[in-house]
Motif scaffolding. Structure first.
Motif, PDB file in Angstrom:
ATOM      1  N   TRP A  41       0.824  -1.200   0.000  1.00  0.00           N
ATOM      2  CA  TRP A  41       0.000   0.000   0.000  1.00  0.00           C
ATOM      3  C   TRP A  41       0.861   1.255   0.000  1.00  0.00           C
ATOM      4  O   TRP A  41       1.857   1.357   0.703  1.00  0.00           O
ATOM      5  CB  TRP A  41      -0.926   0.001   1.207  1.00  0.00           C
ATOM      6  N   LEU A  42       0.453   2.233  -0.759  1.00  0.00           N
ATOM      7  CA  LEU A  42       1.197   3.486  -0.880  1.00  0.00           C
ATOM      8  C   LEU A  42       1.279   4.229   0.453  1.00  0.00           C
ATOM      9  O   LEU A  42       2.309   4.816   0.776  1.00  0.00           O
ATOM     10  CB  LEU A  42       0.549   4.368  -1.953  1.00  0.00           C
ATOM     11  N   TRP A  43       0.212   4.190   1.232  1.00  0.00           N
ATOM     12  CA  TRP A  43       0.188   4.944   2.489  1.00  0.00           C
ATOM     13  C   TRP A  43       1.246   4.468   3.473  1.00  0.00           C
ATOM     14  O   TRP A  43       1.684   5.239   4.326  1.00  0.00           O
ATOM     15  CB  TRP A  43      -1.196   4.926   3.125  1.00  0.00           C
ATOM     16  N   THR A  44       1.700   3.233   3.347  1.00  0.00           N
ATOM     17  CA  THR A  44       2.692   2.735   4.300  1.00  0.00           C
ATOM     18  C   THR A  44       4.058   3.393   4.094  1.00  0.00           C
ATOM     19  O   THR A  44       4.803   3.571   5.049  1.00  0.00           O
ATOM     20  CB  THR A  44       2.838   1.204   4.199  1.00  0.00           C
ATOM     21  N   GLU A  46       4.330   6.494   2.887  1.00  0.00           N
ATOM     22  CA  GLU A  46       4.138   7.916   3.186  1.00  0.00           C
ATOM     23  C   GLU A  46       4.027   8.192   4.676  1.00  0.00           C
ATOM     24  O   GLU A  46       4.290   9.307   5.119  1.00  0.00           O
ATOM     25  CB  GLU A  46       2.864   8.420   2.499  1.00  0.00           C
ATOM     26  N   ASN A  47       3.593   7.201   5.471  1.00  0.00           N
ATOM     27  CA  ASN A  47       3.328   7.389   6.901  1.00  0.00           C
ATOM     28  C   ASN A  47       3.968   6.278   7.741  1.00  0.00           C
ATOM     29  O   ASN A  47       3.259   5.442   8.297  1.00  0.00           O
ATOM     30  CB  ASN A  47       1.814   7.389   7.152  1.00  0.00           C
ATOM     31  N   PRO A  48       5.291   6.265   7.867  1.00  0.00           N
ATOM     32  CA  PRO A  48       5.928   5.165   8.609  1.00  0.00           C
ATOM     33  C   PRO A  48       5.531   5.124  10.091  1.00  0.00           C
ATOM     34  O   PRO A  48       5.434   4.043  10.672  1.00  0.00           O
ATOM     35  CB  PRO A  48       7.424   5.412   8.438  1.00  0.00           C
ATOM     36  N   GLU A  49       5.268   6.282  10.696  1.00  0.00           N
ATOM     37  CA  GLU A  49       4.850   6.292  12.099  1.00  0.00           C
ATOM     38  C   GLU A  49       3.472   5.659  12.255  1.00  0.00           C
ATOM     39  O   GLU A  49       3.212   4.918  13.198  1.00  0.00           O
ATOM     40  CB  GLU A  49       4.818   7.721  12.664  1.00  0.00           C
ATOM     41  N   LEU A  50       2.586   5.949  11.321  1.00  0.00           N
ATOM     42  CA  LEU A  50       1.248   5.371  11.351  1.00  0.00           C
ATOM     43  C   LEU A  50       1.299   3.854  11.159  1.00  0.00           C
ATOM     44  O   LEU A  50       0.533   3.121  11.780  1.00  0.00           O
ATOM     45  CB  LEU A  50       0.355   6.014  10.286  1.00  0.00           C
ATOM     46  N   VAL A  51       2.214   3.387  10.338  1.00  0.00           N
ATOM     47  CA  VAL A  51       2.381   1.944  10.131  1.00  0.00           C
ATOM     48  C   VAL A  51       2.805   1.287  11.438  1.00  0.00           C
ATOM     49  O   VAL A  51       2.266   0.251  11.840  1.00  0.00           O
ATOM     50  CB  VAL A  51       3.417   1.656   9.018  1.00  0.00           C
ATOM     51  N   TRP A  52       3.741   1.891  12.141  1.00  0.00           N
ATOM     52  CA  TRP A  52       4.224   1.358  13.405  1.00  0.00           C
ATOM     53  C   TRP A  52       3.114   1.332  14.450  1.00  0.00           C
ATOM     54  O   TRP A  52       2.901   0.324  15.122  1.00  0.00           O
ATOM     55  CB  TRP A  52       5.411   2.213  13.872  1.00  0.00           C
ATOM     56  N   ILE A  53       2.384   2.445  14.582  1.00  0.00           N
ATOM     57  CA  ILE A  53       1.288   2.528  15.560  1.00  0.00           C
ATOM     58  C   ILE A  53       0.189   1.528  15.226  1.00  0.00           C
ATOM     59  O   ILE A  53      -0.304   0.810  16.096  1.00  0.00           O
ATOM     60  CB  ILE A  53       0.730   3.964  15.626  1.00  0.00           C
ATOM     61  N   SER A  54      -0.190   1.463  13.962  1.00  0.00           N
ATOM     62  CA  SER A  54      -1.268   0.533  13.591  1.00  0.00           C
ATOM     63  C   SER A  54      -0.816  -0.916  13.725  1.00  0.00           C
ATOM     64  O   SER A  54      -1.633  -1.801  13.997  1.00  0.00           O
ATOM     65  CB  SER A  54      -1.790   0.822  12.186  1.00  0.00           C
ATOM     66  N   GLY A  55       0.470  -1.180  13.577  1.00  0.00           N
ATOM     67  CA  GLY A  55       0.975  -2.531  13.797  1.00  0.00           C
ATOM     68  C   GLY A  55       0.811  -2.966  15.242  1.00  0.00           C
ATOM     69  O   GLY A  55       0.403  -4.096  15.520  1.00  0.00           O
ATOM     70  N   ILE A  56       1.115  -2.068  16.166  1.00  0.00           N
ATOM     71  CA  ILE A  56       0.937  -2.373  17.587  1.00  0.00           C
ATOM     72  C   ILE A  56      -0.542  -2.572  17.909  1.00  0.00           C
ATOM     73  O   ILE A  56      -0.914  -3.533  18.595  1.00  0.00           O
ATOM     74  CB  ILE A  56       1.553  -1.254  18.456  1.00  0.00           C
ATOM     75  N   VAL A  57      -1.389  -1.691  17.394  1.00  0.00           N
ATOM     76  CA  VAL A  57      -2.825  -1.807  17.638  1.00  0.00           C
ATOM     77  C   VAL A  57      -3.376  -3.103  17.040  1.00  0.00           C
ATOM     78  O   VAL A  57      -4.198  -3.787  17.661  1.00  0.00           O
ATOM     79  CB  VAL A  57      -3.573  -0.567  17.087  1.00  0.00           C
ATOM     80  N   ASP A  58      -2.906  -3.464  15.856  1.00  0.00           N
ATOM     81  CA  ASP A  58      -3.350  -4.713  15.236  1.00  0.00           C
ATOM     82  C   ASP A  58      -2.959  -5.929  16.077  1.00  0.00           C
ATOM     83  O   ASP A  58      -3.765  -6.850  16.256  1.00  0.00           O
ATOM     84  CB  ASP A  58      -2.770  -4.856  13.831  1.00  0.00           C
TER      85      ASP A  58
END
Length: 136
Positions: A41-44, A46-58
């Protein structure tokens, strides 16, 4: 005291959905945390911090959807994890719509509906032998 029979089909259905969602979230969390460069996905990118946070939440969602009920340690936490998953999916849908990726929300809607089923089932319909279920 009369013993109430729980509907087996409902319990089996809830467990099946819980396990499938749990595997999905643990896999997604693992991928986002340990191999984010391989995500399509392109957003990953563009937003590495969001990927990290969403990984923990997942990962937390994946564990929360099964472990409390499986271990029978505060099984109501499974319903609460499902509510958290509902909030996560609403956020994901909003994120994709705001980015103009509305055609990619089908999977999020499916996960949302599955989480609603778990929240309803474990919270009200089949609360895993809780003496005083909170959602009467």
């Amino acid at each position: 005291m009369a013993i109430q029979k729980r509907p087996k089909a409902m319990n089996i259905s809830l467990w099946a959905v819980q396990i499938l969602l749990s595997i999905t979230f643990i896999w997604a969390g693992f991928m986002k945390l340990f191999v984010p460069d391989d995500l399509p996905w392109l957003w990953t990118k563009e937003n590495p911090e969001l990927v990290w946070i969403s990984g923990i939440v997942d990962l937390l969602a994946g564990l929360g959807l099964t472990l409390p009920t499986l271990l029978r340690i505060r099984p109501i936490l499974t319903a609460y994890a499902a509510f958290g998953t509902i909030a996560l999916m609403f956020s994901a849908i909003l994120f994709h719509v705001l980015r103009g990726e509305g055609n990619q929300i089908g999977f999020n809607v499916f996960i949302l509906i599955s989480a609603v089923f778990i929240a309803w089932g474990r919270g009200k319909k089949d609360p895993t032998d809780l003496p005083n279920p909170p959602f009467k």
